[in-house]
Design a protein around this motif. Sequence first.
Motif, PDB file in Angstrom:
ATOM      1  N   ASN A 212     139.737  26.822   0.111  1.00 18.79           N
ATOM      2  CA  ASN A 212     139.185  25.755  -0.735  1.00 18.79           C
ATOM      3  C   ASN A 212     138.579  24.634   0.104  1.00 18.79           C
ATOM      4  O   ASN A 212     137.529  24.073  -0.224  1.00 18.79           O
ATOM      5  CB  ASN A 212     140.271  25.189  -1.649  1.00 18.79           C
ATOM      6  CG  ASN A 212     140.730  26.206  -2.670  1.00 18.79           C
ATOM      7  OD1 ASN A 212     139.995  27.125  -2.987  1.00 18.79           O
ATOM      8  ND2 ASN A 212     141.945  26.050  -3.149  1.00 18.79           N
ATOM      9  N   LYS A 213     139.257  24.317   1.195  1.00 18.78           N
ATOM     10  CA  LYS A 213     138.736  23.278   2.078  1.00 18.78           C
ATOM     11  C   LYS A 213     137.402  23.711   2.697  1.00 18.78           C
ATOM     12  O   LYS A 213     136.458  22.913   2.787  1.00 18.78           O
ATOM     13  CB  LYS A 213     139.758  22.977   3.166  1.00 18.78           C
ATOM     14  CG  LYS A 213     139.245  21.994   4.211  1.00 18.78           C
ATOM     15  CD  LYS A 213     140.236  21.877   5.357  1.00 18.78           C
ATOM     16  CE  LYS A 213     139.662  21.023   6.471  1.00 18.78           C
ATOM     17  NZ  LYS A 213     140.567  20.932   7.622  1.00 18.78           N
ATOM     18  N   GLN A 214     137.300  24.976   3.092  1.00 17.93           N
ATOM     19  CA  GLN A 214     136.081  25.454   3.727  1.00 17.93           C
ATOM     20  C   GLN A 214     134.926  25.462   2.733  1.00 17.93           C
ATOM     21  O   GLN A 214     133.769  25.176   3.092  1.00 17.93           O
ATOM     22  CB  GLN A 214     136.311  26.857   4.287  1.00 17.93           C
ATOM     23  CG  GLN A 214     135.357  27.231   5.419  1.00 17.93           C
ATOM     24  CD  GLN A 214     135.505  26.312   6.614  1.00 17.93           C
ATOM     25  OE1 GLN A 214     136.609  25.985   7.014  1.00 17.93           O
ATOM     26  NE2 GLN A 214     134.392  25.896   7.186  1.00 17.93           N
ATOM     27  N   VAL A 215     135.193  25.787   1.490  1.00 18.01           N
ATOM     28  CA  VAL A 215     134.155  25.748   0.455  1.00 18.01           C
ATOM     29  C   VAL A 215     133.660  24.324   0.265  1.00 18.01           C
ATOM     30  O   VAL A 215     132.445  24.081   0.148  1.00 18.01           O
ATOM     31  CB  VAL A 215     134.705  26.317  -0.872  1.00 18.01           C
ATOM     32  CG1 VAL A 215     133.714  26.068  -2.014  1.00 18.01           C
ATOM     33  CG2 VAL A 215     134.985  27.807  -0.732  1.00 18.01           C
ATOM     34  N   PHE A 292     121.667  27.429  10.393  1.00 18.64           N
ATOM     35  CA  PHE A 292     122.843  27.374  11.273  1.00 18.64           C
ATOM     36  C   PHE A 292     124.114  27.031  10.488  1.00 18.64           C
ATOM     37  O   PHE A 292     125.166  27.654  10.661  1.00 18.64           O
ATOM     38  CB  PHE A 292     122.610  26.344  12.382  1.00 18.64           C
ATOM     39  CG  PHE A 292     123.827  26.082  13.214  1.00 18.64           C
ATOM     40  CD1 PHE A 292     124.227  26.968  14.202  1.00 18.64           C
ATOM     41  CD2 PHE A 292     124.602  24.937  12.995  1.00 18.64           C
ATOM     42  CE1 PHE A 292     125.358  26.731  14.955  1.00 18.64           C
ATOM     43  CE2 PHE A 292     125.724  24.692  13.740  1.00 18.64           C
ATOM     44  CZ  PHE A 292     126.117  25.589  14.734  1.00 18.64           C
ATOM     45  N   ILE A 293     124.007  26.028   9.626  1.00 15.36           N
ATOM     46  CA  ILE A 293     125.178  25.586   8.863  1.00 15.36           C
ATOM     47  C   ILE A 293     125.665  26.694   7.928  1.00 15.36           C
ATOM     48  O   ILE A 293     126.859  26.977   7.838  1.00 15.36           O
ATOM     49  CB  ILE A 293     124.852  24.302   8.076  1.00 15.36           C
ATOM     50  CG1 ILE A 293     124.696  23.135   9.054  1.00 15.36           C
ATOM     51  CG2 ILE A 293     125.926  24.004   7.039  1.00 15.36           C
ATOM     52  CD1 ILE A 293     124.217  21.866   8.402  1.00 15.36           C
ATOM     53  N   LEU A 294     124.722  27.357   7.257  1.00 16.45           N
ATOM     54  CA  LEU A 294     125.115  28.426   6.341  1.00 16.45           C
ATOM     55  C   LEU A 294     125.805  29.569   7.075  1.00 16.45           C
ATOM     56  O   LEU A 294     126.850  30.067   6.647  1.00 16.45           O
ATOM     57  CB  LEU A 294     123.886  28.948   5.585  1.00 16.45           C
ATOM     58  CG  LEU A 294     123.368  28.068   4.445  1.00 16.45           C
ATOM     59  CD1 LEU A 294     122.065  28.643   3.886  1.00 16.45           C
ATOM     60  CD2 LEU A 294     124.411  27.968   3.335  1.00 16.45           C
ATOM     61  N   SER A 295     125.212  30.003   8.189  1.00 16.50           N
ATOM     62  CA  SER A 295     125.811  31.117   8.943  1.00 16.50           C
ATOM     63  C   SER A 295     127.182  30.733   9.506  1.00 16.50           C
ATOM     64  O   SER A 295     128.130  31.531   9.458  1.00 16.50           O
ATOM     65  CB  SER A 295     124.877  31.543  10.073  1.00 16.50           C
ATOM     66  OG  SER A 295     124.655  30.459  10.980  1.00 16.50           O
ATOM     67  N   LEU A 298     129.720  30.278   6.468  1.00 19.67           N
ATOM     68  CA  LEU A 298     130.020  31.574   5.854  1.00 19.67           C
ATOM     69  C   LEU A 298     130.874  32.444   6.776  1.00 19.67           C
ATOM     70  O   LEU A 298     131.731  33.205   6.316  1.00 19.67           O
ATOM     71  CB  LEU A 298     128.718  32.301   5.496  1.00 19.67           C
ATOM     72  CG  LEU A 298     127.923  31.694   4.340  1.00 19.67           C
ATOM     73  CD1 LEU A 298     126.604  32.439   4.146  1.00 19.67           C
ATOM     74  CD2 LEU A 298     128.732  31.738   3.040  1.00 19.67           C
ATOM     75  N   SER A 299     130.628  32.325   8.084  1.00 25.59           N
ATOM     76  CA  SER A 299     131.458  33.055   9.048  1.00 25.59           C
ATOM     77  C   SER A 299     132.908  32.588   8.995  1.00 25.59           C
ATOM     78  O   SER A 299     133.849  33.395   9.014  1.00 25.59           O
ATOM     79  CB  SER A 299     130.890  32.873  10.461  1.00 25.59           C
ATOM     80  OG  SER A 299     131.749  33.472  11.417  1.00 25.59           O
ATOM     81  N   LYS A 300     133.079  31.279   8.917  1.00 27.71           N
ATOM     82  CA  LYS A 300     134.445  30.743   8.825  1.00 27.71           C
ATOM     83  C   LYS A 300     135.110  31.154   7.514  1.00 27.71           C
ATOM     84  O   LYS A 300     136.305  31.484   7.489  1.00 27.71           O
ATOM     85  CB  LYS A 300     134.407  29.222   8.944  1.00 27.71           C
ATOM     86  CG  LYS A 300     134.039  28.726  10.335  1.00 27.71           C
ATOM     87  CD  LYS A 300     134.030  27.206  10.397  1.00 27.71           C
ATOM     88  CE  LYS A 300     133.672  26.720  11.796  1.00 27.71           C
ATOM     89  NZ  LYS A 300     133.636  25.238  11.884  1.00 27.71           N
ATOM     90  N   MET A 301     134.341  31.147   6.436  1.00 26.19           N
ATOM     91  CA  MET A 301     134.892  31.572   5.151  1.00 26.19           C
ATOM     92  C   MET A 301     135.268  33.047   5.173  1.00 26.19           C
ATOM     93  O   MET A 301     136.316  33.454   4.634  1.00 26.19           O
ATOM     94  CB  MET A 301     133.884  31.293   4.033  1.00 26.19           C
ATOM     95  CG  MET A 301     133.678  29.814   3.757  1.00 26.19           C
ATOM     96  SD  MET A 301     132.363  29.509   2.555  1.00 26.19           S
ATOM     97  CE  MET A 301     133.060  30.308   1.118  1.00 26.19           C
TER      98      MET A 301
END
Length: 985
Positions: A212-215, A292-295, A298-301
């Motif tokens: 939830n935090k990562q989202v 960059f931010i999306l990749s 999303l990688s962390k998620m």
Amino acid sequence: MVSLKGKDEKIQQRLLEAFNPLNESKILKGPLIDPLNCEIINQCGLSSMMLEAYYRHVEYMKASVGAKNLKSAITQNALRFYRDLFEVTITIIACMLYVIGTYYEDSHADLFQVIDTIVATIFLMDWIWQFFYAQNRVEYAFSKMSMVDLLTIIPVYVELILFGFHFNLNFLRALRILRIVRVLRMFKALNEKEEVDGKQFLSSAVDVSGFNKQVLILIISIFSVIFIGAGLANGLNSLQSDSFKLNAGEFDFLTALYYTIVTTSTVGYGDIFPQRTASRMAILFMILAMAFILSDQLSKMSQLVSNYSKYDRKYHLVDHIIIGGYYTPSSIYQFLSQFYHQDHGKNNHRCVIIGSNYPSDDILKLINSSKYEEKICYLEGDISNPATLEKANAHMADSIFILTNQHSPHPDAADINATIVTKMIKHYYPYSHTYLQLVKNHPDSTMDYSPWHTVISIQDIKMSILGMSVYNKGFSTVITSLYTTSNSKVPKGLEASWLHKATQGIGKEVYCVQASEFFFGKMFYDVVKFVYKNINGILVIGVKSKYSKDNKGVIINPCNYRIANGDMLFVIADNQKAAGYISSYFSTDENYEESENSNRLSALEQAFLGMKLKDNTYKSMLEKGKIYSLWKDNLNGLVSHHIIVIGDIEGFPNIVKALRSYSYQPICLINNSEPSSEWAKITDLCPNLYYFKGNMLNHQDLYMAAISDCRCVVILTQTDKNNSSLDSKAILCSRLIDVSFPNTQILVELSDENSVKFLSNRPQGEFSKMHYYTWPQHLSGGCFFANYLDSLICQIFYNPDLSLILNKLIGFGTYEKEYQENSKIHTIKIPTSYFQGKNSCSYQQILIDFLEMKPPIIPLAVISRRNTTDIYTPGEVLYINPTHSTTIRPLDSIICIGGSSLDSRKESLRSDGSTGPESIGVKSISIESEKADENKDVINLLIESLKHRLNSDWYFKNKIEWKAMSIHNLQKEVEDLKCDLIEKA
């Protein structure tokens, strides 16, 4: 506030339990301790130990639950929450002001200048406050959030200064573009605080974690890029009006926001596009930043999803128990079956099992079973991590259990790890009951523990039980049943009477109940007789007295004690409900049946003396301190009636201690390796100890150890990294001795009860479906299930005095001299002379006669011997606290609590330390020469000993001796060849 109040109530409850006056030598005077008013401690007549325990925790109480500090903590939390909420709000307002300023700033320049200055001043004050309270100010000054704040603050003041000097308008507009970074202050709401005691706390304004935090971070990141991109595009267009071309309208902020969203989403309608190099570079930078931010996010998620476990979550439980440490599926099942057994009554405690990995299939099957589905929770994590304990809601837990591997190849390391974990739990949660299971006894393991912490040593208890079972065959089965809760149901189709009696006995446990007013003022042994006769055959074995100063008032079989008001009785009963009848019992009948036959009492006393003589009949011509190698040293004829222990030296001193409390018969340890330095220390403290170097699975080595003439063989479980089963060697050794030396008494330790099916004397037919604790090897005392000890700490949860009772019975506890405690375990065979021409008698008669002896003795169990050829009926069956009408026959054995006066007299006569069967026999005959029956018993004992030695297989003996001679000749030839080679060289 509800949780804090609940915590205060729990702490106060624990204090009432901890400072219970029944547990201390002094009685509390005045009110009990109030955790919110610790000053009344001076009004309490506490003992020194309780004062010391109190002062260790007084600081914690004042810091954690004191009224003033509690209010201060609540105030600080509230201020922190409102401060974080204010920062988020002012950041949103600042962003909105920026957007509005793009439309109206030129017409209302002075107003927006004032508003921007106020906002920048608030940001500056916040930066100064955080800088002042930062642990490392230099590090904070160059941190990311500090840079964001400075980029938000500095341009406003620079613009304020330059505006008065009528600087170039385009430059001021370029400076205002930097205000768009205000949106990055939103990340301060998600900024993790510094690590405190190993735990990560999020800001109180936004308390989220994991996925939830990562989202939330992803959403704020995308919004920030779009907002900055829109602000940058709008700012560039305000500097150069032709930076972007659009079909119609003005390129205001909302248009720039629309263009940014369309561009970053790769839709690109083409209605707006950049014309200048600067605007193109800005849009390119924005697209790259978004990619960059999306990749990255999303990688962390994706990583969080792959690592996510549904068992790694917060549990909001109250009055639950927590289990951690080392456990296996079988041991955790054993623990839970004991903890939730119906004999303990209604149990509303839920259980949280903490494991370092995802639960195995066996654990999952246990958790999801219909029996435990609503009672058990699993938490994936490390119990040594405070964050894991926080998820388990440990501060509201009733008890925390730390288990250890009793068969660990490195017991010291296992104990150190368990002790460190327990001390850590004590540090964070000092008011939760902590139960620690250790392998070995460490003198300092309980030094700093609070009064409500329980520590038990598995190895000490296990080895003492095994040692005592040598002289009290079946005692291991009796004591196991007393600290385990078993079902007393017999499988359908098995109608044998012996099985029903044995199962009923094993289903009984020790309970602690309040003594009824009816028993006040009566002698303890009279109460034992009356309760057994009138209250469902319940057996009273001890009392918990508030007048006794030692062992928290626990006294087993006191000979000179009257029941007083407030006393608790320790009883052996089927369940807690049955035992509870004693608390409310009342009767007008106070008739106590007494034995009217002095001849029966005399026969029992002679049986005790004969038992003592047999235990001290032996022969030993072995050299002290010599290490015997069984491949060459034939010890037949040099030692007899000795005790052989096969296993490692680990725990051996505890067996020796238990054996030496009965006799000085030689004790021989068989091991395949060289003795360690610890062996010399043991032999210096205890005489008649010998080390045999040999292989437990070698037929010849066992014969050379004079195993056919020994009193008993104790086979221990050996830890072996290369063995898949800990019991494999012990089982093979037991089968080898059964086949080759069938008259030898064997006691084998099994780490798993399932291993009993590989031993000899298995039940036949339908009887093989019985539970393992009713198999002949266990009922006759031929094996000991060590895995049952894992449930001992669970039983102590319900009966805190059980460890003291157990220590008394196995010889660890101190004896109460004032009330003449008679708690040593003995076993005697009922002599034929006791029956006075009859073939049998009732168990009730036996119990009454034992209690009429001086001092009184409490029968505990019966080993019934049967002469039968029926393969479905075992030769020996153990009945624990049997019913009144149970038939007792000649040569049946009684395991009892206490010894006779003649036995005590014999102890004093052997104070000179004389050894050997001849001296013992002659001394006994000369002392009691006037008693012909006793002389006859002594002579019969000596004759039986000689016959036992003559029953060896002479053919096999000669064959082994011939092989030994051949080996000796081969050794001589090898030496001759070596000499020839040396001469030739």
